[in-house]
Scaffold this motif. Sequence first.
Motif, PDB file in Angstrom:
ATOM      1  N   ALA A   1      63.285  38.743  42.080  1.00 20.37           N
ATOM      2  CA  ALA A   1      63.009  39.256  40.739  1.00 20.37           C
ATOM      3  C   ALA A   1      62.065  40.437  40.890  1.00 20.37           C
ATOM      4  O   ALA A   1      60.950  40.293  41.410  1.00 20.37           O
ATOM      5  N   LEU A   2      62.516  41.612  40.480  1.00 20.81           N
ATOM      6  CA  LEU A   2      61.782  42.854  40.707  1.00 20.81           C
ATOM      7  C   LEU A   2      61.003  43.259  39.476  1.00 20.81           C
ATOM      8  O   LEU A   2      61.396  42.976  38.346  1.00 20.81           O
ATOM      9  N   SER A   3      59.894  43.941  39.697  1.00 18.16           N
ATOM     10  CA  SER A   3      59.041  44.407  38.605  1.00 18.16           C
ATOM     11  C   SER A   3      58.974  45.923  38.629  1.00 18.16           C
ATOM     12  O   SER A   3      58.972  46.550  39.690  1.00 18.16           O
ATOM     13  N   ASP A   4      58.890  46.523  37.446  1.00 13.74           N
ATOM     14  CA  ASP A   4      58.753  47.978  37.363  1.00 13.74           C
ATOM     15  C   ASP A   4      57.342  48.428  37.736  1.00 13.74           C
ATOM     16  O   ASP A   4      57.126  49.564  38.126  1.00 13.74           O
ATOM     17  N   ALA A   5      56.378  47.522  37.590  1.00 15.16           N
ATOM     18  CA  ALA A   5      54.986  47.860  37.901  1.00 15.16           C
ATOM     19  C   ALA A   5      54.607  47.303  39.261  1.00 15.16           C
ATOM     20  O   ALA A   5      54.858  46.133  39.559  1.00 15.16           O
ATOM     21  N   GLY A   6      54.017  48.145  40.102  1.00 17.53           N
ATOM     22  CA  GLY A   6      53.574  47.682  41.411  1.00 17.53           C
ATOM     23  C   GLY A   6      52.190  47.057  41.334  1.00 17.53           C
ATOM     24  O   GLY A   6      51.464  47.204  40.347  1.00 17.53           O
ATOM     25  N   LEU A   7      51.831  46.345  42.379  1.00 26.69           N
ATOM     26  CA  LEU A   7      50.479  45.813  42.525  1.00 26.69           C
ATOM     27  C   LEU A   7      49.894  46.377  43.821  1.00 26.69           C
ATOM     28  O   LEU A   7      50.537  46.331  44.865  1.00 26.69           O
ATOM     29  N   SER A   8      48.675  46.880  43.738  1.00 30.79           N
ATOM     30  CA  SER A   8      48.005  47.421  44.910  1.00 30.79           C
ATOM     31  C   SER A   8      47.506  46.285  45.797  1.00 30.79           C
ATOM     32  O   SER A   8      46.779  45.402  45.320  1.00 30.79           O
ATOM     33  N   THR A   9      47.877  46.311  47.074  1.00 33.87           N
ATOM     34  CA  THR A   9      47.451  45.254  47.987  1.00 33.87           C
ATOM     35  C   THR A   9      45.929  45.136  48.055  1.00 33.87           C
ATOM     36  O   THR A   9      45.395  44.017  47.954  1.00 33.87           O
ATOM     37  N   PRO A  10      45.166  46.240  48.215  1.00 36.95           N
ATOM     38  CA  PRO A  10      43.704  46.096  48.237  1.00 36.95           C
ATOM     39  C   PRO A  10      43.144  45.481  46.959  1.00 36.95           C
ATOM     40  O   PRO A  10      42.196  44.685  47.007  1.00 36.95           O
ATOM     41  N   VAL A  11      43.724  45.824  45.808  1.00 40.12           N
ATOM     42  CA  VAL A  11      43.247  45.276  44.534  1.00 40.12           C
ATOM     43  C   VAL A  11      43.510  43.776  44.467  1.00 40.12           C
ATOM     44  O   VAL A  11      42.675  43.004  43.988  1.00 40.12           O
ATOM     45  N   VAL A  12      44.667  43.332  44.975  1.00 38.55           N
ATOM     46  CA  VAL A  12      44.984  41.901  44.975  1.00 38.55           C
ATOM     47  C   VAL A  12      44.009  41.144  45.886  1.00 38.55           C
ATOM     48  O   VAL A  12      43.518  40.065  45.535  1.00 38.55           O
ATOM     49  N   TYR A  13      43.710  41.711  47.043  1.00 37.76           N
ATOM     50  CA  TYR A  13      42.742  41.066  47.941  1.00 37.76           C
ATOM     51  C   TYR A  13      41.360  40.986  47.285  1.00 37.76           C
ATOM     52  O   TYR A  13      40.662  39.971  47.389  1.00 37.76           O
ATOM     53  N   GLU A  14      40.953  42.056  46.603  1.00 29.51           N
ATOM     54  CA  GLU A  14      39.668  42.042  45.911  1.00 29.51           C
ATOM     55  C   GLU A  14      39.644  40.960  44.829  1.00 29.51           C
ATOM     56  O   GLU A  14      38.632  40.270  44.645  1.00 29.51           O
ATOM     57  N   ALA A  15      40.754  40.802  44.122  1.00 29.87           N
ATOM     58  CA  ALA A  15      40.838  39.772  43.087  1.00 29.87           C
ATOM     59  C   ALA A  15      40.775  38.373  43.709  1.00 29.87           C
ATOM     60  O   ALA A  15      40.169  37.459  43.134  1.00 29.87           O
ATOM     61  N   LEU A  16      41.394  38.207  44.875  1.00 30.42           N
ATOM     62  CA  LEU A  16      41.322  36.918  45.566  1.00 30.42           C
ATOM     63  C   LEU A  16      39.879  36.601  45.959  1.00 30.42           C
ATOM     64  O   LEU A  16      39.400  35.480  45.742  1.00 30.42           O
ATOM     65  N   ASP A  17      39.183  37.589  46.538  1.00 28.63           N
ATOM     66  CA  ASP A  17      37.794  37.372  46.939  1.00 28.63           C
ATOM     67  C   ASP A  17      36.929  37.031  45.728  1.00 28.63           C
ATOM     68  O   ASP A  17      36.065  36.137  45.794  1.00 28.63           O
ATOM     69  N   ALA A  18      37.142  37.732  44.618  1.00 28.32           N
ATOM     70  CA  ALA A  18      36.365  37.473  43.404  1.00 28.32           C
ATOM     71  C   ALA A  18      36.657  36.070  42.871  1.00 28.32           C
ATOM     72  O   ALA A  18      35.738  35.350  42.445  1.00 28.32           O
ATOM     73  N   HIS A  19      37.917  35.659  42.896  1.00 29.14           N
ATOM     74  CA  HIS A  19      38.308  34.322  42.448  1.00 29.14           C
ATOM     75  C   HIS A  19      37.635  33.249  43.312  1.00 29.14           C
ATOM     76  O   HIS A  19      37.114  32.252  42.788  1.00 29.14           O
ATOM     77  N   ARG A  20      37.616  33.470  44.609  1.00 34.35           N
ATOM     78  CA  ARG A  20      36.988  32.503  45.509  1.00 34.35           C
ATOM     79  C   ARG A  20      35.484  32.430  45.282  1.00 34.35           C
ATOM     80  O   ARG A  20      34.893  31.348  45.357  1.00 34.35           O
ATOM     81  N   ASP A  21      34.868  33.562  45.003  1.00 31.58           N
ATOM     82  CA  ASP A  21      33.431  33.567  44.724  1.00 31.58           C
ATOM     83  C   ASP A  21      33.118  32.807  43.435  1.00 31.58           C
ATOM     84  O   ASP A  21      32.158  32.034  43.384  1.00 31.58           O
ATOM     85  N   ARG A  22      33.926  33.045  42.412  1.00 33.73           N
ATOM     86  CA  ARG A  22      33.689  32.394  41.116  1.00 33.73           C
ATOM     87  C   ARG A  22      33.861  30.885  41.196  1.00 33.73           C
ATOM     88  O   ARG A  22      33.193  30.126  40.491  1.00 33.73           O
ATOM     89  N   HIS A  23      34.805  30.452  42.065  1.00 39.80           N
ATOM     90  CA  HIS A  23      35.133  29.031  42.125  1.00 39.80           C
ATOM     91  C   HIS A  23      34.723  28.408  43.464  1.00 39.80           C
ATOM     92  O   HIS A  23      35.359  27.457  43.933  1.00 39.80           O
ATOM     93  N   ALA A  24      33.655  28.946  44.045  1.00 43.43           N
ATOM     94  CA  ALA A  24      33.234  28.493  45.378  1.00 43.43           C
ATOM     95  C   ALA A  24      32.905  27.012  45.401  1.00 43.43           C
ATOM     96  O   ALA A  24      33.193  26.309  46.382  1.00 43.43           O
ATOM     97  N   THR A  25      32.306  26.508  44.319  1.00 42.91           N
ATOM     98  CA  THR A  25      31.937  25.091  44.284  1.00 42.91           C
ATOM     99  C   THR A  25      33.173  24.209  44.381  1.00 42.91           C
ATOM    100  O   THR A  25      33.194  23.200  45.102  1.00 42.91           O
ATOM    101  N   HIS A  26      34.210  24.596  43.672  1.00 41.51           N
ATOM    102  CA  HIS A  26      35.445  23.800  43.660  1.00 41.51           C
ATOM    103  C   HIS A  26      36.287  24.029  44.918  1.00 41.51           C
ATOM    104  O   HIS A  26      36.825  23.092  45.506  1.00 41.51           O
ATOM    105  N   LEU A  27      36.388  25.282  45.337  1.00 44.52           N
ATOM    106  CA  LEU A  27      37.275  25.621  46.459  1.00 44.52           C
ATOM    107  C   LEU A  27      36.643  25.334  47.814  1.00 44.52           C
ATOM    108  O   LEU A  27      37.363  25.117  48.803  1.00 44.52           O
ATOM    109  N   GLY A  28      35.304  25.359  47.890  1.00 47.10           N
ATOM    110  CA  GLY A  28      34.641  25.134  49.168  1.00 47.10           C
ATOM    111  C   GLY A  28      34.634  26.391  50.022  1.00 47.10           C
ATOM    112  O   GLY A  28      35.121  27.452  49.629  1.00 47.10           O
TER     113      GLY A  28
END
Length: 310
Positions: free
Chosen positions: A177-204
């Motif tokens: 399933a293709l999308s017309d809008a791309g996602l920047s790989t560095p931006v996705v990694y930054e979002a992953l790091d931010a998500h892990r920081d926000r949920h560090a207590t739960h994720l470990g």
Amino acid sequence: MRDARGRSVTVKAPGKINVYFRVGALQADGYHDVASLYQAVSLCEEVTAEHSDEFTVRFTGPIDTTDLATDGSNLAVRAARLLAEHTGYAGGVALTILKRVPIAGGMGGGSADAAATLVACDELWGTGLGRSGLLPLAAMLGADVPFALEGGTAVGTGRGDELSPALAKGTFHWVLALSDAGLSTPVVYEALDAHRDRHATHLGTQPDLVKVDTAVLQAVRVGDADSLADAMHNDLQTAALNLAPDLMTLLELGESRGALAGIVSGSGPTVAFLVQDAQAASELRGVLTRSGVRALTVTGPVVGARIIEG
């Protein structure tokens, strides 16, 4: 080296799906250790190389390439220049790329272009490195380029460029399933790091080093689509879904209409649905198309960059 004038070489190289993708903790150097299972699929780029005194690239095909660079920053041009520098070749090359793999879609289309360029120029120029000699150059160009060169199914570790072939049996059927809008790989990694920081207590604490789960390796080894559906995983998926919430609706649609499982491929936004067979693939593609989603059916694994003309 042979005289390249008056001839052309066309090479086909595959896009890929990240069937499994784990991301380790953020390192001090800003990178992550990753562990991936790549599968090369039958959606391919084609690169035609012709003699030129300069290095140029142009695009054709169904993909909108308006925003793609055509100067020295283009990965295919960089690949050609790298090969010329490495071998002492004094000329240039005119590259024509038939693009089919989505841009910024998490399927390694640019890397496929680079791999195909290396093979095409090596043949056109008669530089004689062959696949084994081109692999070190491919690794210098990016983590996905060596895999596009090799194809098949492989485990990628380190930065993703340390490849080891994985035994794979049979053919797996996918609907993309293709999308017309791309996602920047560095931006996705930054979002992953931010998500892990926000949920560090739960994720470990995240591990520094990660590996591909044995369940996914066993699934491809025996060619069992049901087992592979259960084992697929992508650490980047949560971040991609946060950045592009519509992907969740898409995943739910596919999985409710016949897919064994769906996964965001790499950093997205392409979503890959694993299905049981060619008929199921055709039916799901129809469902997605009627819902206004651009969809393709592909199979994997397929071979890496190979000469098809010249």
